[in-house]
Enzyme design. Structure first.
Site, PDB file in Angstrom:
ATOM      1  N   HIS A   1      12.171 -84.692  63.973  1.00 25.09           N
ATOM      2  CA  HIS A   1      11.520 -83.877  65.002  1.00 25.09           C
ATOM      3  C   HIS A   1      12.032 -82.443  64.968  1.00 25.09           C
ATOM      4  CE1 HIS A   1      10.202 -87.713  66.352  1.00 25.09           C
ATOM      5  NE2 HIS A   1      11.407 -88.106  66.701  1.00 25.09           N
TER       6      HIS A   1
ATOM      7  N   HIS B   1       6.279 -90.019  66.719  1.00 29.41           N
ATOM      8  CA  HIS B   1       6.742 -90.908  65.654  1.00 29.41           C
ATOM      9  C   HIS B   1       5.557 -91.513  64.939  1.00 29.41           C
ATOM     10  CE1 HIS B   1       9.650 -90.898  68.940  1.00 29.41           C
ATOM     11  NE2 HIS B   1      10.535 -90.826  67.994  1.00 29.41           N
TER      12      HIS B   1
END
Ligand SMILES: Nc1ncnc2c1ncn2[C@@H]1O[C@H](COP(=O)(O)OP(=O)(O)O)[C@@H](O)[C@H]1O
Ligand SMILES: Nc1ncnc2c1ncn2[C@@H]1O[C@H](COP(=O)(O)OP(=O)(O)O)[C@@H](O)[C@H]1O
Ligand SMILES: [Mg+2]
Ligand SMILES: [Mg+2]
Ligand SMILES: [Mg+2]
Ligand SMILES: [Mg+2]
Lengths: 212, 330, 330, 212
Positions: free
Chosen positions: B56, B218
């Site tokens: 991320h 995700h």
């Protein structure tokens, strides 16, 4: 076979590790369908660490051995799997306290305690389409097994119940873990944790039968 | 696999090495994926730490620095860190004023951080917790762990980071962090999947003419799969979901963020910013600060999210405070 | 087409609107794709302008601001601006101290800027020129227009931008710009193509296991097509080509930039930075400043380039000077 | 047909515009092979602007008309094409100065001057695989045309020479424009500028023949 000893426990853990490593990619692929594709890697990371110092793990008792496994899993397993499998081994370790071998009732009590621990840790209930839905029917089958002294028969019944859960839960909605974000879209997919538990249980029974 | 990697298992480790090589004010403990400020901990400042899955970036290791995080301890790509990483990170950043855990609301993270907090407290470390869950794509429900933490995380870090530098107590920071989280909302959409290095294949399939509305960072599926439509229409849908959730109302002062998910060029992000800003103007939301760039990504996913944060004088002041982190231009 | 666009023809226009909406200190003249500082021109400062094809953002419209460009006038995606855009931009930024044209060395740009310069000079505007050609991938030859201008452009802008704020004359800035260009070298590689919005299809085909070494920022083929290899090996090849071209030698103080081409996540850029920084260390190059991010892109291309700039005290000082542009974090 | 008038010049420009617009995607696709895929769009942008104010363009003379076209092209065409095609029209405009109609020698002189202008502007030589390698043989064919009063015959010969250049230059190495960066890799590809010039010339001849 009426009881299992520390050596049997070692064999069980070792078999779990082998299953985790052999299925690393497969378990992650299952997780990729509705989850985030890390389940296989996380589990394998944990069990790789377990295998690493294998010969040097504390073997003074079943409890100390399982506690060591729990610690290693917690230290090396990411995602949901670290806390969940760590809790599983920790509860089993506590259940074995003071015992040098384990009877079917001992084992059932350990696993019941593990299920409670996992519920408390992650907030899942039976029916949320997690590995609890393999563990719980497996333990129930063992509880209902008519011949408590036939450990292997009980284990086989448990493993079969877990295996039945693979397809039996396919139509369910996932309510915990990454897959739960998809809501209704998780219907029709397999839960990787359930597959892992069932695969491990079948492999464990096979190994114990070979040894017996 | 269309990625710049060596051995996929070394991905996080080598990225961390790069961050530390490029930022001499940061140090790392490779064993636990920890990146931390070389000048921390200090007993007169609360330490702020975070760590969720990797992938991320810049969240979270590239948000470590003065006025932001004091340390980060990410796990593998898309995996919450093992409990021990969190515990080691908490120990490392131990301060008399306490350690603040900023947790993104995912099951794995929640469990690892909960366990680490219990253990750290047993060792006498004071720990405070703020859980971030700004993603409106996922319906909150008592059956699930709740909403996901996404780009709104940046604003929580920025606010508590600035307040911590000014000497705020752990309790004040917990209150502040919760307050920011209570007024920030996000939602994203993706045109492509992403490929975790260890997996080597895209995490989901998506057609050449499809878009995933409400995608998770995700690669979790979102609210629904749709056909690609004009950018303005996509913005409208996300914007309205975000606006109506709080809800944001005419006269509100806001920060508007267009966050890239990793593979979207900044040209498109500005085109999207235009559409979102025009909607804010039409609704009477006053954009006081804006953020256009990659803040919370999903590897190389082509996609974006919209975040709105409701401001007040205190928050405006904290957002404007100086800070220094690895992501920078000059 | 996996892009956030409305009508592809409005792509540049709407991006510019987004930039101006997000940055109230900038204004635009949509007719000529001009973005400019609201506080410029000023007769006591040389105006610095640039404009090449669009699609390389943040270059060039998001590099307009204090201490950097005073205005930019990009063309369509990957097309040099029409001569008239350049002429209008030069007129708009007319200053007693002169207007500096920073030109990336492409045939179309050269011609448009040459013609505009001739016309502006006929109108009495003082114009200076610096041509940027840092890409070592293309062999310089008298038959061609020469080397391409790529990410090194950022350093030329930064240096002359800072010097202009300090009051440097047009002649001084031309000398400075040429000097920076003479000590900066770049080379890139790409894993994927990119899709210009108006074209709607990738500009080139590339296999799932292939990499284009020495790619151009308009999708021009590079030195050769290779099989994907580990990141460290790719860095080695680019790094050595860049190092040997100047050449950079042990003891040199340098700035090292890992520039993303638009679709590469910053996690990978830092992994690549690690490899390049280790090579610099091994060769005795002292990295005084580093830059990891998207500076000169090719839409959503997955790729990166390495830039090395040889520093001296003056350049270090200019690179460290304050500047304010649309790409920012806070 | 011995001469062409302003109306013919208008028809020629209009035909060029039609070709540019009809082939916008095709020309860009050609440019995509070794260039940057913008040639079609750039050319169409320029000619779209030409068509926009079509009826209001200055028509006092051939020169003023062509000069207006040149200005519009320069203002609206990006890439290499703006300066090159702008220069083409500007040189033609200058060549028509003071003339109300144009003979074959006039036209040849105008095009020769345009070629020189383009060379000076972009530094290309004949043989660099640019549109000059369509223009130059076309003009040469017109120069060699045995019947100077048969304008249409000369144009047809020119157009055919340009068309021959399409495939005739395929094996060359590009030395100018974006394609030149690829060096030897440009061998075997078509130059979009050459294709455009040839296509336009054939269309022009066809239109002039229809009118004649
Ligand atoms: N709260 C929970 N309680 C019990 N098991 C869970 C829980 N959440 C997830 N699981 C199990 O863990 C598996 C996923 O593990 P993993 O991929 O490591 O987690 P994550 O969702 O964080 O990526 C699921 O298939 C499920 O069986
Ligand atoms: N220097 C030059 N002189 C003459 N013609 C040129 C030159 N450079 C390019 N061309 C022509 O222009 C065409 C490409 O135009 P365009 O795509 O607009 O330019 P760019 O290379 O800037 O993208 C080429 O096919 C070639 O025929
Ligand atoms: Mg998972
Ligand atoms: Mg996970
Ligand atoms: Mg071009
Ligand atoms: Mg072109």
């Amino acid at each position: 076979m009426e009881k299992i000893t520390l050596e049997d426990v070692e064999l069980i853990v070792r078999t779990m590790a082998d299953v985790a490593l052999e299925n690393e990619r497969y378990f992650s692929d299952l997780d990729a369908v509705m989850g985030d594709a890390d389940f296989g890697v996380s589990l394998a990371d944990g069990f790789r660490a377990v295998l690493k110092g294998w010969d040097s793990h504390d073997r003074t008792s079943i409890t100390s051995f399982l506690m060591k496994i729990s610690t290693i899993i917690l230290a090396n397993t990411g995602g949901c799997s670290g806390p969940i499998w760590g809790t599983l081994f920790m509860r089993c370790a506590m259940g074995a306290k003071g015992k040098t071998d384990l009877t079917l009732p001992d084992i059932i009590a350990m696993l019941r305690s593990a299920i409670e621990g996992i519920k408390a840790r992650g907030g899942a209930e039976i029916g949320d389409k997690t590995l609890l839905d393999a563990l719980d029917p497996a333990v129930r089958a063992m509880e209902e097994w008519p011949a408590p002294k036939d450990l292997l028969g009980a284990f086989q019944a448990g493993a079969d119940a877990a295996t039945a859960a693979i397809e039996g839960t396919r139509g369910w909605v996932a309510r915990r873990g990454r897959q739960s974000f998809t809501g209704e879209r998780s219907v029709g997919t397999l839960d990787p944790g359930i597959v892992a538990v069932a695969t491990m249980m079948q492999a464990i029974v096979k190994k114990l039968k070979e040894r017996a | 696999m269309k990625k710049f990697v060596n051995n996929p298992e070394d991905f996080v480790k080598e990225m961390i090495e790069g961050v530390v090589l490029a930022n001499p004010n940061l140090k790392s403990i490779p064993e636990y994926n920890i990146v931390y400020r070389a000048d921390m901990p200090r007993n007169d400042k609360v330490s702020i730490i975070q760590g969720s899955g990797s992938g991320h970036e810049p969240a979270h290791i590239m948000l470590v620095g003065k006025g932001m995080l004091d340390a980060a301890c990410p796990g593998n790509v898309f995996s919450a860190p093992p409990m021990e990483y969190v515990l080691e990170c908490t120990r490392l950043m131990k301060s008399d004023k306490g350690v603040l855990h900023l947790i993104n609301n995912y099951q794995g993270d929640r469990m690892a951080w909960d366990m680490a907090k219990e253990m750290a407290e047993m060792e006498g470390i004071k720990v405070g917790v703020v859980v971030i869950d700004d993603d409106v794509a996922v319906t909150d429900s008592t059956f699930t762990v709740g909403r996901r933490g996404v780009a709104g995380n940046f604003f929580v870090i920025k606010a508590v980071g600035a307040a911590a530098e000014r000497g705020a107590s752990l309790e004040e920071l917990v209150d502040l962090g919760k307050r920011v989280n209570s007024v920030v909302r996000s939602m994203g959409a993706a045109l492509t999947s992403c490929t975790p290095p260890a997996k080597g294949k895209p995490i989901f399939e998506i057609g050449d003419d499809e878009i995933e509305i409400g995608v998770g960072i995700h690669g979790e599926p979102g609210r629904r799969r749709d056909k690609i439509k004009p950018a303005d229409e996509i913005v409208n849908e996300l914007y309205e979901a975000v606006r109506d959730d709080l809800p944001f109302k005419s006269g509100d002062r806001v920060a508007l963020m267009i966050n890239g998910l990793g593979g979207t060029p900044i040209s498109e992000l500005y085109l999207l910013y235009r559409a979102a800003a025009l909607r804010c103007q039409a609704d009477g939301l006053k954009i006081v600060r804006n953020y256009v760039g990659n803040y919370c990504t999903s590897l190389e996913m082509a996609g974006f999210s919209i975040t709105l944060l409701k401001l007040d004088d205190e928050l405006e002041d904290l957002l404007a405070a100086e800070a220094e982190i690895p992501i920078r231009v000059f």
